[in-house]
Design a protein around this motif. Structure first.
Motif, mmCIF file in Angstrom:
data_model
loop_
_atom_site.group_PDB
_atom_site.id
_atom_site.type_symbol
_atom_site.label_atom_id
_atom_site.label_comp_id
_atom_site.label_asym_id
_atom_site.label_seq_id
_atom_site.Cartn_x
_atom_site.Cartn_y
_atom_site.Cartn_z
ATOM 1 N N THR A 1 3.690 -43.617 -22.145
ATOM 2 C CA THR A 1 5.080 -44.000 -22.328
ATOM 3 C C THR A 1 5.916 -42.752 -22.181
ATOM 4 O OG1 THR A 1 4.471 -45.728 -23.889
ATOM 5 C CG2 THR A 1 6.742 -44.992 -23.937
ATOM 6 N N MET A 2 7.005 -42.849 -21.446
ATOM 7 C CA MET A 2 7.929 -41.726 -21.328
ATOM 8 C C MET A 2 9.335 -42.274 -21.470
ATOM 9 S SD MET A 2 8.432 -38.941 -18.278
ATOM 10 C CE MET A 2 8.297 -37.250 -18.837
ATOM 11 N N ARG A 3 10.007 -41.818 -22.473
ATOM 12 C CA ARG A 3 11.401 -42.211 -22.680
ATOM 13 C C ARG A 3 12.291 -41.405 -21.742
ATOM 14 N NH1 ARG A 3 12.328 -44.976 -27.403
ATOM 15 N NH2 ARG A 3 10.561 -45.061 -28.832
ATOM 16 N N ARG A 4 13.479 -41.924 -21.534
ATOM 17 C CA ARG A 4 14.460 -41.216 -20.703
ATOM 18 C C ARG A 4 14.730 -39.827 -21.274
ATOM 19 N NH1 ARG A 4 20.092 -40.884 -20.724
ATOM 20 N NH2 ARG A 4 20.955 -40.425 -18.684
ATOM 21 N N SER A 5 14.831 -39.726 -22.592
ATOM 22 C CA SER A 5 15.085 -38.427 -23.227
ATOM 23 C C SER A 5 13.941 -37.453 -22.968
ATOM 24 C CB SER A 5 15.320 -38.584 -24.728
ATOM 25 O OG SER A 5 14.181 -39.144 -25.354
ATOM 26 N N GLU A 6 12.705 -37.952 -22.941
ATOM 27 C CA GLU A 6 11.552 -37.101 -22.644
ATOM 28 C C GLU A 6 11.582 -36.660 -21.185
ATOM 29 O OE1 GLU A 6 8.370 -38.935 -25.837
ATOM 30 O OE2 GLU A 6 8.553 -39.884 -23.879
ATOM 31 N N PHE A 7 11.990 -37.569 -20.304
ATOM 32 C CA PHE A 7 12.133 -37.215 -18.890
ATOM 33 C C PHE A 7 13.153 -36.085 -18.732
ATOM 34 C CE2 PHE A 7 14.787 -37.817 -15.088
ATOM 35 C CZ PHE A 7 13.853 -37.522 -14.103
ATOM 36 N N LEU A 8 14.296 -36.241 -19.355
ATOM 37 C CA LEU A 8 15.352 -35.228 -19.256
ATOM 38 C C LEU A 8 14.890 -33.877 -19.801
ATOM 39 C CD1 LEU A 8 18.382 -37.395 -20.408
ATOM 40 C CD2 LEU A 8 17.738 -36.782 -18.063
ATOM 41 N N ARG A 9 14.187 -33.907 -20.926
ATOM 42 C CA ARG A 9 13.671 -32.673 -21.531
ATOM 43 C C ARG A 9 12.635 -32.029 -20.613
ATOM 44 N NH1 ARG A 9 14.002 -34.426 -26.170
ATOM 45 N NH2 ARG A 9 12.092 -35.575 -26.366
ATOM 46 N N ALA A 10 11.758 -32.838 -20.023
ATOM 47 C CA ALA A 10 10.722 -32.322 -19.124
ATOM 48 C C ALA A 10 11.340 -31.667 -17.892
ATOM 49 C CB ALA A 10 9.776 -33.449 -18.705
ATOM 50 N N VAL A 11 12.333 -32.337 -17.297
ATOM 51 C CA VAL A 11 12.990 -31.797 -16.105
ATOM 52 C C VAL A 11 13.701 -30.492 -16.446
ATOM 53 C CG1 VAL A 11 14.797 -32.220 -14.388
ATOM 54 C CG2 VAL A 11 13.215 -34.041 -14.986
ATOM 55 N N ASP A 12 14.408 -30.487 -17.563
ATOM 56 C CA ASP A 12 15.134 -29.288 -17.977
ATOM 57 C C ASP A 12 14.181 -28.120 -18.229
ATOM 58 O OD1 ASP A 12 17.582 -27.997 -18.541
ATOM 59 O OD2 ASP A 12 17.313 -28.313 -20.688
ATOM 60 N N THR A 13 13.069 -28.390 -18.881
ATOM 61 C CA THR A 13 12.088 -27.346 -19.191
ATOM 62 C C THR A 13 11.416 -26.811 -17.935
ATOM 63 O OG1 THR A 13 11.677 -28.288 -21.370
ATOM 64 C CG2 THR A 13 9.969 -26.835 -20.480
ATOM 65 N N GLU A 14 11.004 -27.702 -17.061
ATOM 66 C CA GLU A 14 10.268 -27.293 -15.857
ATOM 67 C C GLU A 14 11.164 -26.619 -14.823
ATOM 68 O OE1 GLU A 14 7.306 -26.435 -13.343
ATOM 69 O OE2 GLU A 14 6.950 -27.380 -15.285
ATOM 70 N N PHE A 15 12.342 -27.153 -14.599
ATOM 71 C CA PHE A 15 13.155 -26.680 -13.476
ATOM 72 C C PHE A 15 14.362 -25.842 -13.872
ATOM 73 C CE2 PHE A 15 11.068 -30.644 -12.086
ATOM 74 C CZ PHE A 15 10.242 -30.086 -11.124
ATOM 75 N N GLN A 16 14.653 -25.768 -15.145
ATOM 76 C CA GLN A 16 15.706 -24.929 -15.702
ATOM 77 C C GLN A 16 17.007 -25.023 -14.909
ATOM 78 O OE1 GLN A 16 13.772 -21.149 -16.163
ATOM 79 N NE2 GLN A 16 12.248 -22.000 -17.526
ATOM 80 N N ALA A 17 17.468 -23.967 -14.306
ATOM 81 C CA ALA A 17 18.778 -23.930 -13.638
ATOM 82 C C ALA A 17 18.868 -24.909 -12.461
ATOM 83 C CB ALA A 17 19.089 -22.520 -13.159
ATOM 84 N N ARG A 18 17.742 -25.259 -11.881
ATOM 85 C CA ARG A 18 17.750 -26.182 -10.728
ATOM 86 C C ARG A 18 17.710 -27.644 -11.139
ATOM 87 N NH1 ARG A 18 12.877 -24.836 -7.154
ATOM 88 N NH2 ARG A 18 11.863 -24.962 -9.165
ATOM 89 N N ALA A 19 17.542 -27.920 -12.410
ATOM 90 C CA ALA A 19 17.330 -29.290 -12.881
ATOM 91 C C ALA A 19 18.425 -30.252 -12.435
ATOM 92 C CB ALA A 19 17.194 -29.300 -14.403
ATOM 93 N N SER A 20 19.654 -29.881 -12.638
ATOM 94 C CA SER A 20 20.762 -30.776 -12.305
ATOM 95 C C SER A 20 20.793 -31.128 -10.823
ATOM 96 C CB SER A 20 22.088 -30.139 -12.719
ATOM 97 O OG SER A 20 23.157 -30.987 -12.394
ATOM 98 N N SER A 21 20.675 -30.137 -9.974
ATOM 99 C CA SER A 21 20.736 -30.426 -8.536
ATOM 100 C C SER A 21 19.526 -31.233 -8.083
ATOM 101 C CB SER A 21 20.876 -29.140 -7.719
ATOM 102 O OG SER A 21 19.757 -28.308 -7.895
#
Length: 99
Positions: free
Chosen positions: A25-45
């Motif tokens: 199970t992956m919540r949207r909040s977990e997805f957002l946290r994972a993307v932010d952690t892994e990709f840092q400054a590039r996450a948004s783009s």
């Protein structure tokens, strides 16, 4: 600037999106946290602009809006960005709270 402050995150998309299956199970909040952690400054783009092959060219944002499970989007993003296997599973989860 963290992608968490972008307008797409504050959209009406449900924060309770989950994927059930294979015990994952992956919540949207977990997805957002994972993307932010892994990709840092590039996450948004990456979330807003990168068309993901596994999602028929849709961006992560479009896929979330279409109801695609967050875990499926996370794994598609990992494949597209060559994230090593050992950093794909279990990410985005907070440590359990102590009693």
């Amino acid at each position: 600037m963290s992608f968490r402050t972008t307008s797409w995150r504050r959209s009406s998309l449900s924060s309770r999106c989950t994927e059930q299956g294979a015990g994952v199970t992956m919540r949207r909040s977990e997805f957002l946290r994972a993307v932010d952690t892994e990709f840092q400054a590039r996450a948004s783009s990456l979330v807003n602009d990168l068309g993901l092959s596994a999602l028929r060219g849709r961006t992560a944002l479009e896929a979330l809006a279409d109801g695609t499970p967050p875990r499926e989007i996370w794994l598609a993003l990992c494949v597209e960005m060559d994230v090593p296997e050992n950093r794909r599973h279990g990410v985005g989860r907070l440590e359990p709270r102590g009693h």
